[in-house]
Design an enzyme around this catalytic site. Sequence first.
Site, PDB file in Angstrom:
ATOM      1  N   VAL A  54      53.345  57.030  74.775  1.00  0.00           N
ATOM      2  CA  VAL A  54      53.297  56.386  76.091  1.00  0.00           C
ATOM      3  C   VAL A  54      53.158  54.865  76.051  1.00  0.00           C
ATOM      4  CG1 VAL A  54      52.480  58.363  77.411  1.00  0.00           C
ATOM      5  CG2 VAL A  54      50.838  56.887  76.249  1.00  0.00           C
ATOM      6  N   GLY A  55      53.104  54.286  74.850  1.00  0.00           N
ATOM      7  CA  GLY A  55      53.030  52.827  74.780  1.00  0.00           C
ATOM      8  C   GLY A  55      51.648  52.323  74.408  1.00  0.00           C
ATOM      9  N   ASP A  96      52.131  41.309  69.386  1.00  0.00           N
ATOM     10  CA  ASP A  96      51.919  42.240  70.496  1.00  0.00           C
ATOM     11  C   ASP A  96      50.980  41.686  71.567  1.00  0.00           C
ATOM     12  OD1 ASP A  96      53.478  43.992  69.103  1.00  0.00           O
ATOM     13  OD2 ASP A  96      51.920  45.500  68.776  1.00  0.00           O
ATOM     14  N   ALA A 104      57.633  44.502  65.235  1.00  0.00           N
ATOM     15  CA  ALA A 104      57.117  43.806  64.057  1.00  0.00           C
ATOM     16  C   ALA A 104      57.888  42.520  63.776  1.00  0.00           C
ATOM     17  CB  ALA A 104      57.184  44.743  62.851  1.00  0.00           C
ATOM     18  N   HIS A 228      87.259  47.237  53.211  1.00  0.00           N
ATOM     19  CA  HIS A 228      87.733  48.540  53.685  1.00  0.00           C
ATOM     20  C   HIS A 228      87.461  49.585  52.617  1.00  0.00           C
ATOM     21  CE1 HIS A 228      90.184  51.476  55.754  1.00  0.00           C
ATOM     22  NE2 HIS A 228      90.761  51.748  54.590  1.00  0.00           N
TER      23      HIS A 228
HETATM   24  C1  LIG Z   1      53.403  54.124  65.539  1.00  0.00           C
HETATM   25  C2  LIG Z   1      54.051  52.779  65.595  1.00  0.00           C
HETATM   26  C3  LIG Z   1      55.320  52.633  65.086  1.00  0.00           C
HETATM   27  C4  LIG Z   1      55.942  51.376  65.139  1.00  0.00           C
HETATM   28  N1  LIG Z   1      57.192  51.246  64.622  1.00  0.00           N
HETATM   29  C5  LIG Z   1      57.793  50.043  64.654  1.00  0.00           C
HETATM   30  C6  LIG Z   1      59.084  49.872  64.076  1.00  0.00           C
HETATM   31  O1  LIG Z   1      59.703  50.802  63.574  1.00  0.00           O
HETATM   32  N2  LIG Z   1      59.644  48.643  64.145  1.00  0.00           N
HETATM   33  C7  LIG Z   1      58.993  47.579  64.698  1.00  0.00           C
HETATM   34  O2  LIG Z   1      59.573  46.488  64.714  1.00  0.00           O
HETATM   35  N3  LIG Z   1      57.775  47.715  65.225  1.00  0.00           N
HETATM   36  C8  LIG Z   1      57.147  48.913  65.209  1.00  0.00           C
HETATM   37  N4  LIG Z   1      55.904  49.053  65.760  1.00  0.00           N
HETATM   38  C9  LIG Z   1      55.292  47.885  66.386  1.00  0.00           C
HETATM   39  C10 LIG Z   1      54.666  46.947  65.347  1.00  0.00           C
HETATM   40  O3  LIG Z   1      53.777  47.672  64.535  1.00  0.00           O
HETATM   41  C11 LIG Z   1      53.932  45.840  66.095  1.00  0.00           C
HETATM   42  O4  LIG Z   1      54.815  45.198  67.006  1.00  0.00           O
HETATM   43  C12 LIG Z   1      53.407  44.802  65.107  1.00  0.00           C
HETATM   44  O5  LIG Z   1      52.523  45.395  64.194  1.00  0.00           O
HETATM   45  C13 LIG Z   1      52.703  43.683  65.887  1.00  0.00           C
HETATM   46  O6  LIG Z   1      52.093  42.817  64.982  1.00  0.00           O
HETATM   47  P1  LIG Z   1      50.771  42.049  65.405  1.00  0.00           P
HETATM   48  O7  LIG Z   1      50.425  41.208  64.238  1.00  0.00           O
HETATM   49  O8  LIG Z   1      50.975  41.409  66.725  1.00  0.00           O
HETATM   50  O9  LIG Z   1      49.693  43.175  65.659  1.00  0.00           O
HETATM   51  P2  LIG Z   1      49.055  44.239  64.654  1.00  0.00           P
HETATM   52  O10 LIG Z   1      49.979  44.541  63.514  1.00  0.00           O
HETATM   53  O11 LIG Z   1      48.599  45.365  65.523  1.00  0.00           O
HETATM   54  O12 LIG Z   1      47.842  43.458  64.058  1.00  0.00           O
HETATM   55  C14 LIG Z   1      46.703  43.180  64.846  1.00  0.00           C
HETATM   56  C15 LIG Z   1      45.486  43.200  63.940  1.00  0.00           C
HETATM   57  O13 LIG Z   1      44.358  42.768  64.697  1.00  0.00           O
HETATM   58  C16 LIG Z   1      43.273  43.618  64.417  1.00  0.00           C
HETATM   59  N5  LIG Z   1      42.356  43.560  65.583  1.00  0.00           N
HETATM   60  C17 LIG Z   1      42.491  44.151  66.791  1.00  0.00           C
HETATM   61  N6  LIG Z   1      41.448  43.839  67.575  1.00  0.00           N
HETATM   62  C18 LIG Z   1      40.646  43.029  66.874  1.00  0.00           C
HETATM   63  C19 LIG Z   1      39.410  42.377  67.120  1.00  0.00           C
HETATM   64  N7  LIG Z   1      38.795  42.507  68.306  1.00  0.00           N
HETATM   65  N8  LIG Z   1      38.869  41.624  66.161  1.00  0.00           N
HETATM   66  C20 LIG Z   1      39.502  41.464  64.959  1.00  0.00           C
HETATM   67  N9  LIG Z   1      40.664  42.072  64.646  1.00  0.00           N
HETATM   68  C21 LIG Z   1      41.228  42.829  65.597  1.00  0.00           C
HETATM   69  C22 LIG Z   1      43.900  44.981  64.199  1.00  0.00           C
HETATM   70  O14 LIG Z   1      43.028  45.815  63.461  1.00  0.00           O
HETATM   71  C23 LIG Z   1      45.170  44.616  63.439  1.00  0.00           C
HETATM   72  O15 LIG Z   1      44.958  44.558  62.049  1.00  0.00           O
HETATM   73  C24 LIG Z   1      55.265  50.284  65.735  1.00  0.00           C
HETATM   74  C25 LIG Z   1      53.990  50.442  66.245  1.00  0.00           C
HETATM   75  C26 LIG Z   1      53.391  51.674  66.183  1.00  0.00           C
HETATM   76  C27 LIG Z   1      52.008  51.818  66.745  1.00  0.00           C
END
Ligand SMILES: Cc1cc2nc3c(=O)[nH]c(=O)nc-3n(C[C@H](O)[C@H](O)[C@H](O)COP(=O)(O)OP(=O)(O)OC[C@H]3O[C@@H](n4cnc5c(N)ncnc54)[C@H](O)[C@@H]3O)c2cc1C
Length: 250
Positions: A54-55, A96, A104, A228
């Site tokens: 659901v996101g 995110d 990612a 090709h």
């Molecule tokens: C099941 C799943 C499958 C996915 N598959 C794909 C895919 O195939 N391709 C793709 O492009 N993307 C995919 N994504 C999305 C991708 O994982 C995210 O867009 C990406 O990880 C975002 O990176 P980020 O660094 O913003 O956040 P994150 O990778 O979530 O990193 C955030 C970090 O902050 C930490 N954190 C959170 N709150 C706090 C706090 N209060 N204090 C300190 N640390 C904190 C977390 O523990 C985490 O380590 C998927 C996501 C999920 C859940």
Amino acid sequence: MTQLVKKRLKKKGVELVTEAMAQGVEETDDGVKVTYEVKGEEKTIEADYLLVTVGRRPNTDEMGLEDIGLDLDDKGLIKIDKQCRTNLDNIYAIGDIVEGPQLAHKASYEGKIAAEAISGEKSEIDYLGIPAVVFSDPELASVGHNEESAKEAGFEVVAKKFPFAANGRALSLNDSDGFVKLVTRKSDGLVIGAQVAGPNASDLIAELGLAVEAGMTAEDLALTIHAHPTLGEAVMEAAEVVLGMPIHTA
Ligand SMILES: Cc1cc2nc3c(=O)[nH]c(=O)nc-3n(C[C@H](O)[C@H](O)[C@H](O)COP(=O)(O)OP(=O)(O)OC[C@H]3O[C@@H](n4cnc5c(N)ncnc54)[C@H](O)[C@@H]3O)c2cc1C
């Protein structure tokens, strides 16, 4: 594009129920039982596993960000400018936790922009070239505008498809459902978006992302010699369709 996935799932014997609202879940001895409502009717289904997709939402509500005066939007996302700078000079945000697709490669792209901005470069975010992929069967991939979003953005477009049914490699893989679709600006053939549905769409979209990012035209793609027999030839042939000069058709 989704119709292709639907067709393939049905062929595999998958029953698809859409526009349904889950009402409750119950664990059974060997799996789960879900109650749901569809078109006003209550139904149940039993399965081995339940996958919830659901996101996601930001968890910024309990971090005390308001205490330091960091601006959030009404969804709890951190507000940034085109260089990933928040309203506080020494805090940047990416991924995110800021507006945009939760992917990612979007997060790492923003990370690079933020690092460049912090070191004084004039780099800024341009989301047009961010690809989105559905790793379904067949795969679906999109970059830049689709035909509808291009028109909404005010572009006059020429948007054309080339089917994998006319691509030798797809035929020899026995995997020829789908197409490459190019969305180009009518005035000069600039590639402003593309969609691929079919085998290896997740890899094929890279060439089209390059075309969008580098400001290439349909003619550039049509004049690029592709080996090709490869799936990539469908990109070149879609460009030929845009130019009104297709060599092959389905
Ligand atoms: C099941 C799943 C499958 C996915 N598959 C794909 C895919 O195939 N391709 C793709 O492009 N993307 C995919 N994504 C999305 C991708 O994982 C995210 O867009 C990406 O990880 C975002 O990176 P980020 O660094 O913003 O956040 P994150 O990778 O979530 O990193 C955030 C970090 O902050 C930490 N954190 C959170 N709150 C706090 C706090 N209060 N204090 C300190 N640390 C904190 C977390 O523990 C985490 O380590 C998927 C996501 C999920 C859940």
